[in-house]
Structures are given as C-alpha cells and as structure tokens.
Design an enzyme around this catalytic site. Structure first.
Site, PDB file in Angstrom:
ATOM      1  N   HIS A 145     -21.298  31.449 -58.615  1.00 23.99           N
ATOM      2  CA  HIS A 145     -21.755  30.727 -58.464  1.00 23.99           C
ATOM      3  C   HIS A 145     -23.513  30.138 -59.771  1.00 23.99           C
ATOM      4  CE1 HIS A 145     -26.599  28.896 -56.622  1.00 23.99           C
ATOM      5  NE2 HIS A 145     -26.264  29.592 -57.762  1.00 23.99           N
ATOM      6  N   ASN A 172     -15.372  33.291 -53.881  1.00 27.92           N
ATOM      7  CA  ASN A 172     -15.100  32.207 -54.635  1.00 27.92           C
ATOM      8  C   ASN A 172     -15.507  32.204 -56.321  1.00 27.92           C
ATOM      9  OD1 ASN A 172     -17.453  31.379 -54.218  1.00 27.92           O
ATOM     10  ND2 ASN A 172     -17.402  28.803 -53.391  1.00 27.92           N
TER      11      ASN A 172
END
Ligand code: IDP
Ligand code: MG
Length: 137
Positions: free
Chosen positions: A117, A114
C-alpha cells in the site's frame, strides 16, 4: 517538492520473504529516506480507519481479514515526489495488469494480495501517517 508517504508491505509480502526486495527498490531511489519502519500485526480498528473509503465494497471484509492475517511492515518514506513515486514503483492495483518492473507486476497475481500500500495523495498521506504513527513529527 519533498513529501512523505505511508507505505505498508502487506502480510503476503512479509510471508513470502519479499521485505528486502521491496524495501531495496524504495531505498535505491535517490534521496528518499525511511523515517519510520516497524514490523507490526495490524488490528482491525486501525484498518477500519485506514480503509474507511472502502466500507461496503464487496472486497472490504476479505481485505481486512487478509490485512490482519500476519505481520506487515509499516513505514514512512520521505523525499522528492515520493507519493507519486512509490505508487509508480508499486504499479496499478491489479497485479496482472501491472507492468513487469513494478512491484505488483513482478510479484503479484491476486488483486487483494498485491503486496504493498502507498498513500495516493498528500491529504491521504497526512491522514494515514497519523493513523499508523500518531507521534511521528
Ligand atoms: P490501491 O491499493 O491501489 O490504492 P484501492 O482501490 O485503494 O487500491 O484498494 C485498496 C486495496 O483493496 C487494494 O490494494 C487491494 O488489496 C484491495 N482491492 C481493491 N479492489 C479489489 C478487488 O476488486 N478485489 C479484491 N481486492 C481489492
Ligand atoms: Mg487506495
């Protein structure tokens, strides 16, 4: 309220040539400043500290494998409400659920991969900046 946050552009973002796209979104926020930035292949020991809260979860081992699979961009960003702000730019953890317009919503499909962070609180930010940049002021 000026803050600092630890941001990682994960190996998928680097492999896919999205460093400029993602850094550009962070840079364009008024008044935010990148105070440290490095392309770095992360080692397991560092990631074990960083992701300590997730030890034992089913996604933990695949996550560490992915996070060591190639270089990442490690950065510290400072500025007004930057902790909440970078989390908002990133979007929720699951890129399919993340709204279009967010980094994860625009570029991601797989939960593990994804792209980014960002520290989730002032306590996490201080802890994480120390892990990745022990000599940062
Ligand atoms: P966050 O990055 O949005 O704070 P966390 O829950 O702290 O999300 O999880 C850390 C990272 O672990 C996520 O960004 C993602 O890469 C991975 N992860 C979290 N939950 C899952 C999952 O259910 N499957 C696969 N990977 C996951
Ligand atoms: Mg998290």
């Amino acid at each position: 309220m000026s803050q600092r946050t630890l941001v990682l552009l994960k190996p998928d973002a680097v492999r896919r040539g999205l460093i400029g796209e993602i850094v550009g979104r962070i840079e364009r926020k008024a008044g935010w400043r990148i105070s440290a930035m490095e392309l770095r292949t992360l080692d397991r020991e560092t990631l074990e500290q960083h992701y300590a809260e997730h030890v034992g979860r089913p996604f933990y081992e695949p996550l560490l494998e992915f996070m060591t699979s190639g270089p990442a961009v490690v950065m510290v960003v400072e500025g007004e409400r930057v902790i909440e702000g970078v989390r908002a730019l990133a979007g929720p953890t699951d890129p399919i659920a993340a709204p279009p317009g967010s980094i994860r919503g625009d570029f991601g499909t797989i939960v593990r991969e994804n792209l980014i962070h960002a520290s989730d609180s002032e306590e996490s930010a201080e802890r994480e900046v120390k892990i990745f940049f022990p000599s940062h002021g």
